[in-house]
Scaffold this motif. Sequence first.
Motif, mmCIF file in Angstrom:
data_model
loop_
_atom_site.group_PDB
_atom_site.id
_atom_site.type_symbol
_atom_site.label_atom_id
_atom_site.label_comp_id
_atom_site.label_asym_id
_atom_site.label_seq_id
_atom_site.Cartn_x
_atom_site.Cartn_y
_atom_site.Cartn_z
ATOM 1 N N GLY A 205 0.812 -1.207 0.000
ATOM 2 C CA GLY A 205 0.000 0.000 0.000
ATOM 3 C C GLY A 205 0.847 1.258 0.000
ATOM 4 O O GLY A 205 0.526 2.247 -0.663
ATOM 5 N N LEU A 206 1.945 1.228 0.733
ATOM 6 C CA LEU A 206 2.845 2.369 0.784
ATOM 7 C C LEU A 206 3.486 2.618 -0.578
ATOM 8 O O LEU A 206 3.597 3.774 -1.022
ATOM 9 C CB LEU A 206 3.921 2.134 1.841
ATOM 10 N N ASP B 182 0.984 4.312 -2.715
ATOM 11 C CA ASP B 182 0.855 5.722 -2.343
ATOM 12 C C ASP B 182 2.000 6.539 -2.939
ATOM 13 O O ASP B 182 1.777 7.633 -3.481
ATOM 14 C CB ASP B 182 0.850 5.886 -0.824
ATOM 15 N N TYR B 183 3.215 6.039 -2.839
ATOM 16 C CA TYR B 183 4.369 6.744 -3.395
ATOM 17 C C TYR B 183 4.280 6.838 -4.920
ATOM 18 O O TYR B 183 4.635 7.856 -5.500
ATOM 19 C CB TYR B 183 5.676 6.052 -2.988
ATOM 20 N N GLN B 184 3.810 5.774 -5.574
ATOM 21 C CA GLN B 184 3.668 5.814 -7.031
ATOM 22 C C GLN B 184 2.640 6.851 -7.450
ATOM 23 O O GLN B 184 2.827 7.564 -8.434
ATOM 24 C CB GLN B 184 3.298 4.424 -7.575
ATOM 25 N N ARG B 185 1.558 6.957 -6.703
ATOM 26 C CA ARG B 185 0.527 7.944 -6.986
ATOM 27 C C ARG B 185 1.095 9.358 -6.780
ATOM 28 O O ARG B 185 0.883 10.253 -7.598
ATOM 29 C CB ARG B 185 -0.687 7.696 -6.090
ATOM 30 N N PRO C 289 4.876 -8.073 2.106
ATOM 31 C CA PRO C 289 3.963 -8.751 3.023
ATOM 32 C C PRO C 289 2.632 -9.170 2.428
ATOM 33 O O PRO C 289 2.003 -10.079 2.926
ATOM 34 C CB PRO C 289 3.759 -7.732 4.141
ATOM 35 N N CYS C 290 2.190 -8.534 1.345
ATOM 36 C CA CYS C 290 0.893 -8.925 0.799
ATOM 37 C C CYS C 290 0.945 -10.331 0.218
ATOM 38 O O CYS C 290 -0.075 -10.937 -0.038
ATOM 39 C CB CYS C 290 0.403 -7.930 -0.239
ATOM 40 N N LEU D 15 -4.156 -6.611 -6.340
ATOM 41 C CA LEU D 15 -5.206 -5.745 -5.813
ATOM 42 C C LEU D 15 -6.589 -6.325 -6.083
ATOM 43 O O LEU D 15 -7.486 -6.230 -5.245
ATOM 44 C CB LEU D 15 -5.100 -4.340 -6.420
ATOM 45 N N HIS D 16 -6.740 -6.959 -7.248
ATOM 46 C CA HIS D 16 -8.045 -7.529 -7.594
ATOM 47 C C HIS D 16 -8.283 -8.876 -6.902
ATOM 48 O O HIS D 16 -9.308 -9.074 -6.249
ATOM 49 C CB HIS D 16 -8.156 -7.675 -9.112
ATOM 50 N N ALA D 17 -7.335 -9.791 -7.047
ATOM 51 C CA ALA D 17 -7.550 -11.163 -6.552
ATOM 52 C C ALA D 17 -7.329 -11.301 -5.044
ATOM 53 O O ALA D 17 -8.099 -11.988 -4.377
ATOM 54 C CB ALA D 17 -6.627 -12.122 -7.302
ATOM 55 N N ALA D 18 -6.297 -10.659 -4.521
ATOM 56 C CA ALA D 18 -5.977 -10.836 -3.103
ATOM 57 C C ALA D 18 -6.654 -9.799 -2.212
ATOM 58 O O ALA D 18 -7.089 -10.117 -1.110
ATOM 59 C CB ALA D 18 -4.465 -10.782 -2.900
ATOM 60 N N HIS D 19 -6.739 -8.576 -2.700
ATOM 61 C CA HIS D 19 -7.325 -7.508 -1.889
ATOM 62 C C HIS D 19 -8.778 -7.220 -2.238
ATOM 63 O O HIS D 19 -9.385 -6.305 -1.681
ATOM 64 C CB HIS D 19 -6.481 -6.232 -2.019
#
Length: 156
Positions: free
Chosen positions: A6-7, A10-13, A79-80, A116-120
């Motif tokens: 997630g971090l 955020d940095y990429q955005r 960690p994801c 993001l789609h399958a795991a989150h």
Amino acid sequence: MHDTFGLILDYQRTLKHTRALQRKQTVPEQETVVSGMISDLQYAIEWMKCGEDPERYLDVKADQSYYHRRVLLDMDKFPCLDIEPTHSRPLADKKKIIIQHVLSELTERQLTCYLLHAAHMRSYQEIAKELGIKKSTVQDHVELAREKIKRVIETI
């Protein structure tokens, strides 16, 4: 509280927005400052991805698959992908290695969209908004990821 994945997002955005700000700069001194910010953001993103000083891996960057695999193999740094076993279906280390191998075949964007789609469990629209890309592009990345995963699994 953010996980590393997630971090990084955020940095990429932030990097994307900072690049847009740079294009709007007309004062040379401000453009220099914004360029420095972009450089720092890129460095921080690379550091988070590999978990160490990215400059140590300049030679390795020529071989992106090795670099990508190195990140995926360290669960503390990504960690994801740290898959917790359930009581009914424990996940053996061998299966974790297979999953890591399969995911290492994906491009960074395919991996991001797919996880993001399958795991989150995020929708294509949510992912598109988060990454600043079109919904159809997210769908294309997820579908390509699924195809690659299927091909790799068939060879195992």
